[in-house]
Structures are given as structure tokens and as C-alpha cells.
Design a protein around this motif. Sequence first.
Motif, mmCIF file in Angstrom:
data_model
loop_
_atom_site.group_PDB
_atom_site.id
_atom_site.type_symbol
_atom_site.label_atom_id
_atom_site.label_comp_id
_atom_site.label_asym_id
_atom_site.label_seq_id
_atom_site.Cartn_x
_atom_site.Cartn_y
_atom_site.Cartn_z
ATOM 1 N N TYR A 138 -2.735 -33.404 -50.348
ATOM 2 C CA TYR A 138 -2.447 -31.991 -50.561
ATOM 3 C C TYR A 138 -3.032 -31.446 -51.859
ATOM 4 O O TYR A 138 -2.734 -30.321 -52.247
ATOM 5 C CB TYR A 138 -0.935 -31.753 -50.522
ATOM 6 C CG TYR A 138 -0.319 -32.132 -49.195
ATOM 7 C CD1 TYR A 138 -0.801 -31.591 -48.005
ATOM 8 C CD2 TYR A 138 0.727 -33.050 -49.117
ATOM 9 C CE1 TYR A 138 -0.270 -31.948 -46.780
ATOM 10 C CE2 TYR A 138 1.272 -33.414 -47.891
ATOM 11 C CZ TYR A 138 0.773 -32.865 -46.734
ATOM 12 O OH TYR A 138 1.305 -33.215 -45.522
ATOM 13 N N TRP A 139 -3.840 -32.239 -52.549
ATOM 14 C CA TRP A 139 -4.446 -31.782 -53.799
ATOM 15 C C TRP A 139 -5.714 -30.972 -53.518
ATOM 16 O O TRP A 139 -6.483 -31.270 -52.604
ATOM 17 C CB TRP A 139 -4.837 -32.968 -54.673
ATOM 18 C CG TRP A 139 -3.692 -33.690 -55.316
ATOM 19 C CD1 TRP A 139 -2.382 -33.697 -54.945
ATOM 20 C CD2 TRP A 139 -3.783 -34.553 -56.458
ATOM 21 N NE1 TRP A 139 -1.643 -34.503 -55.782
ATOM 22 C CE2 TRP A 139 -2.482 -35.037 -56.715
ATOM 23 C CE3 TRP A 139 -4.830 -34.960 -57.278
ATOM 24 C CZ2 TRP A 139 -2.210 -35.916 -57.764
ATOM 25 C CZ3 TRP A 139 -4.571 -35.835 -58.318
ATOM 26 C CH2 TRP A 139 -3.266 -36.306 -58.566
ATOM 27 N N SER A 140 -5.935 -29.962 -54.368
ATOM 28 C CA SER A 140 -7.183 -29.201 -54.361
ATOM 29 C C SER A 140 -7.655 -29.050 -55.802
ATOM 30 O O SER A 140 -6.837 -28.824 -56.707
ATOM 31 C CB SER A 140 -6.989 -27.811 -53.738
ATOM 32 O OG SER A 140 -6.625 -27.907 -52.388
ATOM 33 N N ARG A 144 -9.187 -27.407 -59.060
ATOM 34 C CA ARG A 144 -9.389 -26.121 -59.704
ATOM 35 C C ARG A 144 -10.226 -26.383 -60.956
ATOM 36 O O ARG A 144 -9.739 -26.946 -61.929
ATOM 37 C CB ARG A 144 -8.049 -25.484 -60.093
ATOM 38 C CG ARG A 144 -8.207 -24.178 -60.860
ATOM 39 C CD ARG A 144 -6.893 -23.765 -61.487
ATOM 40 N NE ARG A 144 -5.932 -23.312 -60.496
ATOM 41 C CZ ARG A 144 -4.672 -22.970 -60.788
ATOM 42 N NH1 ARG A 144 -4.228 -23.084 -62.038
ATOM 43 N NH2 ARG A 144 -3.858 -22.565 -59.836
ATOM 44 N N TRP A 176 -6.026 -29.571 -61.127
ATOM 45 C CA TRP A 176 -5.685 -29.691 -59.713
ATOM 46 C C TRP A 176 -4.529 -28.763 -59.371
ATOM 47 O O TRP A 176 -3.660 -28.501 -60.198
ATOM 48 C CB TRP A 176 -5.258 -31.121 -59.383
ATOM 49 C CG TRP A 176 -6.332 -32.146 -59.521
ATOM 50 C CD1 TRP A 176 -6.621 -32.894 -60.626
ATOM 51 C CD2 TRP A 176 -7.266 -32.536 -58.515
ATOM 52 N NE1 TRP A 176 -7.664 -33.742 -60.383
ATOM 53 C CE2 TRP A 176 -8.085 -33.544 -59.087
ATOM 54 C CE3 TRP A 176 -7.496 -32.161 -57.198
ATOM 55 C CZ2 TRP A 176 -9.108 -34.163 -58.373
ATOM 56 C CZ3 TRP A 176 -8.511 -32.771 -56.487
ATOM 57 C CH2 TRP A 176 -9.309 -33.760 -57.066
ATOM 58 N N THR A 177 -4.539 -28.294 -58.136
ATOM 59 C CA THR A 177 -3.354 -27.678 -57.559
ATOM 60 C C THR A 177 -2.863 -28.589 -56.447
ATOM 61 O O THR A 177 -3.587 -29.468 -55.968
ATOM 62 C CB THR A 177 -3.635 -26.273 -57.002
ATOM 63 O OG1 THR A 177 -4.605 -26.370 -55.950
ATOM 64 C CG2 THR A 177 -4.120 -25.341 -58.102
ATOM 65 N N CYS A 178 -1.634 -28.373 -56.037
ATOM 66 C CA CYS A 178 -1.047 -29.184 -54.969
ATOM 67 C C CYS A 178 -0.304 -28.253 -54.022
ATOM 68 O O CYS A 178 0.476 -27.400 -54.470
ATOM 69 C CB CYS A 178 -0.098 -30.217 -55.553
ATOM 70 S SG CYS A 178 0.615 -31.333 -54.325
ATOM 71 N N ARG A 179 -0.551 -28.394 -52.732
ATOM 72 C CA ARG A 179 0.171 -27.550 -51.772
ATOM 73 C C ARG A 179 1.584 -28.066 -51.588
ATOM 74 O O ARG A 179 1.785 -29.228 -51.229
ATOM 75 C CB ARG A 179 -0.552 -27.510 -50.418
ATOM 76 C CG ARG A 179 0.205 -26.636 -49.405
ATOM 77 C CD ARG A 179 -0.568 -26.369 -48.146
ATOM 78 N NE ARG A 179 -0.790 -27.542 -47.325
ATOM 79 C CZ ARG A 179 0.152 -28.122 -46.556
ATOM 80 N NH1 ARG A 179 1.388 -27.667 -46.535
ATOM 81 N NH2 ARG A 179 -0.172 -29.182 -45.820
ATOM 82 N N ARG A 191 2.452 -23.018 -50.145
ATOM 83 C CA ARG A 191 1.915 -22.442 -51.371
ATOM 84 C C ARG A 191 1.208 -23.505 -52.209
ATOM 85 O O ARG A 191 1.688 -24.634 -52.323
ATOM 86 C CB ARG A 191 3.042 -21.825 -52.219
ATOM 87 C CG ARG A 191 3.780 -20.688 -51.537
ATOM 88 C CD ARG A 191 4.879 -20.156 -52.437
ATOM 89 N NE ARG A 191 5.629 -19.102 -51.783
ATOM 90 C CZ ARG A 191 6.672 -18.469 -52.344
ATOM 91 N NH1 ARG A 191 7.048 -18.804 -53.575
ATOM 92 N NH2 ARG A 191 7.304 -17.514 -51.692
ATOM 93 N N ASP A 192 0.096 -23.094 -52.793
ATOM 94 C CA ASP A 192 -0.564 -23.950 -53.777
ATOM 95 C C ASP A 192 0.068 -23.713 -55.143
ATOM 96 O O ASP A 192 0.234 -22.563 -55.568
ATOM 97 C CB ASP A 192 -2.058 -23.632 -53.843
ATOM 98 C CG ASP A 192 -2.847 -24.323 -52.753
ATOM 99 O OD1 ASP A 192 -2.358 -25.345 -52.231
ATOM 100 O OD2 ASP A 192 -3.939 -23.853 -52.421
ATOM 101 N N GLU A 193 0.411 -24.804 -55.827
ATOM 102 C CA GLU A 193 1.033 -24.720 -57.138
ATOM 103 C C GLU A 193 0.255 -25.600 -58.112
ATOM 104 O O GLU A 193 -0.358 -26.592 -57.703
ATOM 105 C CB GLU A 193 2.489 -25.201 -57.068
ATOM 106 C CG GLU A 193 3.357 -24.418 -56.093
ATOM 107 C CD GLU A 193 4.757 -25.001 -55.972
ATOM 108 O OE1 GLU A 193 5.027 -26.058 -56.624
ATOM 109 O OE2 GLU A 193 5.576 -24.431 -55.228
#
Length: 434
Positions: A250-252, A254, A259-262, A266-268
Motif C-alpha cells: 500500500y506504499w506510494s 512521494r 512515502w505515503t501509505c493507503r 485515503r493516502d496518508e
Amino acid sequence: MSAQVSTADLVAMLEDARARTLELVSGLDQARLMGPQSEIVNPLLWEIGHLAWFHEHFILRGLDRSPPRMAEADGLYDSARVPHATRWSIPLPALPDTLAYMARVQEALVRRLEGREPTPQEAELYQLVAFHEDMHDEAFTYTRQTLGYPRPSFAASASARDTGTGPWPGDVAVGGGTWQLGAEPDGGFVFDNEKWAHPVSVAAFRIARAPVTNAEFAAFVADGGYRNPACWDAEGTRWRDGCGAEHPVYWSRRGWDEWTCRRFDRDEPLAPDQPIVHVNWYEANAYCRWAGRRLPTEIEWEAAAAGAPTPDGKLSRTKRPYPWGDSAPTPEHANLDGGHLGCVDVAAFPEGDSAWGCRQMLGNVWEWTASPFLPFPGFAPDAYKEYSEPAFGTRKVLRGGAWATRARMIDTDYRNFFGPERRDVFAGFRTAAL
């Protein structure tokens, strides 16, 4: 001790579990109640009907030999007979009819105990069906995460207490000795795979005070850990290459180093000091290889969670049902019951420390161990014959519970088990020294 559980206690368990189930399907339309076909989730509409069927099968029909409350229920909801892949195509009743079936079964379970206390067999089965619903409710919660549905709303959530922040690095030393692995016969309700306590030898070892954090795991990712062949065994390599994994599911990214995590829909921003969650056994093992560490065995995990030191630092034979002692979990001990609707920092809950100084060995995240899921000596299946036996030798053992696990069913004996490829469950890990 199951026979000492009162009717009032059993009814309260049933009602509380059902309230949580209804919270988890509340607000979902027909499309979301069915969801896309997947090997790792069930249609929620099918799964809530299965809960009612399970209650009815083991108590109303199993004990009382009463006729089914829904004529076609066996052909729809018996998980041993209905193949997983067909659960999206069979003619499931609509949500109002499914809820009505659930209510009829629940009312009959409560009514049959009115004015009397349960027999030992009844107490055992009532707890079984309540805990079965608790396990499915946790599955409903991570299904909502898997499918990107909104975060659930629990009536007992949104605690504003300060749980403490930050990392909790370092190891503790656990002394060696002889340990009674498994549940004792006089300790209350026990699942069949926990039976029975038997002596095992434990060498002295060192284990992390807390689970691996997001920041620690991010360092592994940044160092090319997913691409480093030395970090992955043969099975892990096949899994990684087969799905193209480059970071937790679930990481993306940035920028270059953020990193953000869903979380649900929601991405946080990635919380650095919360435990890494939604990693599978292969990912946990790869991290350990990179860090020059290893996963603890199931025996080591239980000794660190439930054991205590003797005056000379060895492993005492005294066994605690909870890391902190004999008292049942409270919101001060552990992140359980969905109270925080997610993970908290690994430094939180010092009141829940084990006798050796390990933190969060119950709650927050399930912890992978190095051990395969195997029967204890003398294993025999209980009434729910499909619970453990079909999984032996194909899964890995997880211990400790997660933030969505119900406090009433978790203790230091509880054994969870999933395939090493599963990333959807609320699982992380802590490490042990080589």
C-alpha cells in the motif's frame, strides 16, 4: 473453565460481536457488498450469511437437531461445500433477507439459554461461534482495506488518550530453559491447534523490544532490499518476481525519499514510528536477512511474551496468559478492539510490557514467526474440524493479535496462521538476533 462462563457473558459476547459485524457492513451498497472476485477475500454479503449459518450449524442444528432457519442455507453458506470461486455467482439473498436470517438465528441462540446457565458443551460452542464471528470481523476490516473502502466506524473507537510516541529500539535478553509450549487444560476456552502444553527446550536468545517500524523498513527499501538477491530465499524470489513487488503493497512514493501509505480509501503520510504492516512472510524474512537478523521461532516468541526470568536470569516455568500478567486486556495494555482504527507508535502501551521488557506483544500488528504451522503432539480436531487441520504444513504461524483483533479472544497461547504470500492481513514482525 468454559463451564463457568455465564449465560449473561455468552449473550454479551454474541451481541457485541454482532454489533461489530453490522458496523462493518453499514453504509456499503450492493456493489461493495459483493466486490470484485479475489482469491484473498470473500464477498461480504456471502460472509455475513456464513456467520449466521455457522451459529446455526453448530448449536441450533448440531445440539438441538432443529430444522434450518433458511432452507437453502447449506448450499449457500457452508464454506466446506461451497467453493470459494463460486461465492460471487451463487444466488445470494439480498442484504435485508440476509440480516433477517442472522437475526432469527441470533434470537434463537439467546432464547434457548433463557432462565438457566449453560452446560460445559454449550459454553464451549457459544464461545466458538462468538470467536468465529470475531475472526471474520477482523477479516471484514482488512477486506475494506484491501478493496479501498472507507475506514469503518466503530462505536467504541476514537480514543483521544495520548498513547506515547516514537520508536522503541533495542533488544532484550531472554534466558534459556524448558518451556511449556501451548495451552494448559485448565485455562479456559482453547482452540484445537493450541492443545496441549508440552515441554520444549529454549536456548537463551535476544529479541527486539518492539516490532520493526515503517522507518526501519523504508531503509531496507531505499537500500535496494527488494532487488538484492542475497535478501531473498528461493520461494521469496518466486513470489517477488511473480508479482513485481518493489515495496510494501500500500506504499506510494512521494518524491525521492518520502512515502505515503493507503489506509482504507485515503493516502496518508507514512508514520515513521508505527509498525510496518501488510507485509508478508517473504518480505519479513528478506528484511531480516538485510538487517543481519532473523525471525523468532514460535517457541521464542511465546517465551518472550508469556515467560518471566528466574532470579538468575533463566526462563521460569511460570507462564502468563498475557504479557503483563493475569489480568484481562484493557485499553491501557494494548491496541486491540479497533479502538484507534489503526496502528499506533511502537513506543505506546508501556503498561503492556512483558516480564522481559518486550512491548506490544499483544495488539497493534500480528507478528510473523519463523515457524511453520504444525500440530502439537497428540493433536485431535475439535467440533470445527475444518479450522486447523487442513492448514497444517502450508502456513506460517503468527502471534500476538492486531489493532482490529478482539481482546476477548487473544492471549499469549493464540496461534494465527496464514500463507507466507499474504500481504492483506494486519501483519508485521519483530526480529531476533542471529
